[in-house]
Scaffold this motif. Structure first.
Motif, PDB file in Angstrom:
ATOM      1  N   GLU A  92      -3.732  -9.482   1.991  1.00 30.91           N
ATOM      2  CA  GLU A  92      -3.597  -8.975   3.361  1.00 30.91           C
ATOM      3  C   GLU A  92      -3.992 -10.050   4.378  1.00 30.91           C
ATOM      4  OE1 GLU A  92      -2.125  -6.251   4.050  1.00 30.91           O
ATOM      5  OE2 GLU A  92      -2.145  -5.201   2.131  1.00 30.91           O
ATOM      6  N   HIS A 127      -4.646  -2.167   6.324  1.00 25.61           N
ATOM      7  CA  HIS A 127      -4.804  -2.294   4.866  1.00 25.61           C
ATOM      8  C   HIS A 127      -6.060  -3.096   4.548  1.00 25.61           C
ATOM      9  CE1 HIS A 127      -0.123  -1.969   4.426  1.00 25.61           C
ATOM     10  NE2 HIS A 127      -0.699  -0.806   4.626  1.00 25.61           N
ATOM     11  N   GLU A 150       4.745  -1.602   2.343  1.00 25.80           N
ATOM     12  CA  GLU A 150       5.077  -3.021   2.167  1.00 25.80           C
ATOM     13  C   GLU A 150       6.584  -3.195   1.921  1.00 25.80           C
ATOM     14  OE1 GLU A 150       2.680  -4.540   3.155  1.00 25.80           O
ATOM     15  OE2 GLU A 150       0.781  -4.051   2.177  1.00 25.80           O
ATOM     16  N   GLU A 184      -1.046  -4.350   8.371  1.00 27.54           N
ATOM     17  CA  GLU A 184      -1.797  -5.232   7.459  1.00 27.54           C
ATOM     18  C   GLU A 184      -3.286  -5.234   7.811  1.00 27.54           C
ATOM     19  OE1 GLU A 184       0.237  -5.481   5.372  1.00 27.54           O
ATOM     20  OE2 GLU A 184       2.101  -6.487   5.920  1.00 27.54           O
TER      21      GLU A 184
HETATM   22 FE   LIG Z   1      -0.387  -4.809   3.609  1.00 27.02          FE
END
Ligand SMILES: [Fe+2]
Ligand SMILES: [Fe+2]
Length: 169
Positions: free
Chosen positions: A117, A152, A66, A149
């Protein structure tokens, strides 16, 4: 000169207004990443309990990614002749990633991460649309970040599934 100008894409004078629009979207993305770094640092440390271990390890790993995203957004703001904002312009938004009442409440963290996210995924899809046909470099960069993302979110959706399967969510 027309040919020359159009060959300069998003850096052409005639695209000044579009550039401003993209810079504003990039600034928002930059702040989202910075706030995510803060939230993930806290949530990779605060949780207690056996079930927390996988989650804190995953979050600790995401922090660097990030932070890298924030740096990419900052660099792109500058390339488009913008200025990376100072910290006084920061306004926090991640109410859902504040420390839970009990630090063993790992479900709170999992749901908060999924929400963060998802917010990033929505904003980055918007940037990809706005830059389409006019700023391929930003678009290309954001597509790569969007993939991170999505990864994630998928990872944390997996954690949530396990909680649901165990009747804990
Ligand atoms: Fe992320
Ligand atoms: Fe990110």
């Amino acid at each position: 000169m027309t040919t020359r100008t159009s060959s300069q894409g998003i850096l052409a004078d005639e695209n000044a207004e579009k550039r401003e629009e993209i810079i504003e979207l990039l600034k928002k993305a930059y702040w989202m990443e910075i706030e995510t770094v803060m939230s993930y640092v806290a949530n990779s440390v605060n949780p207690d309990g056996l079930r927390a271990q996988e989650i804190v390890e995953a979050l600790a790993q995401d922090i660097q990614e990030e932070l890298g995203h924030a740096q990419q957004f900052a660099a792109r703001i500058k390339e488009l002749y913008g200025v990376v904002p100072g910290s006084l312009e920061f306004a926090a938004e991640q109410s859902y990633l504040q420390p839970p009442e009990h630090q063993t409440d790992i479900l709170h963290v999992i749901k908060g991460v999924i929400e963060a996210e998802t917010g990033a995924i929505e904003h980055y899809n918007r940037i990809i649309e706005v830059t389409d046909g006019v700023d391929y470099v930003t678009q290309d960069m954001v597509i790569a970040i969007l993939r991170d993302e999505e990864g994630h979110r998928r990872l944390f959706e997996g954690f949530l599934r396990e909680f649901e399967a165990d009747g804990l969510a």
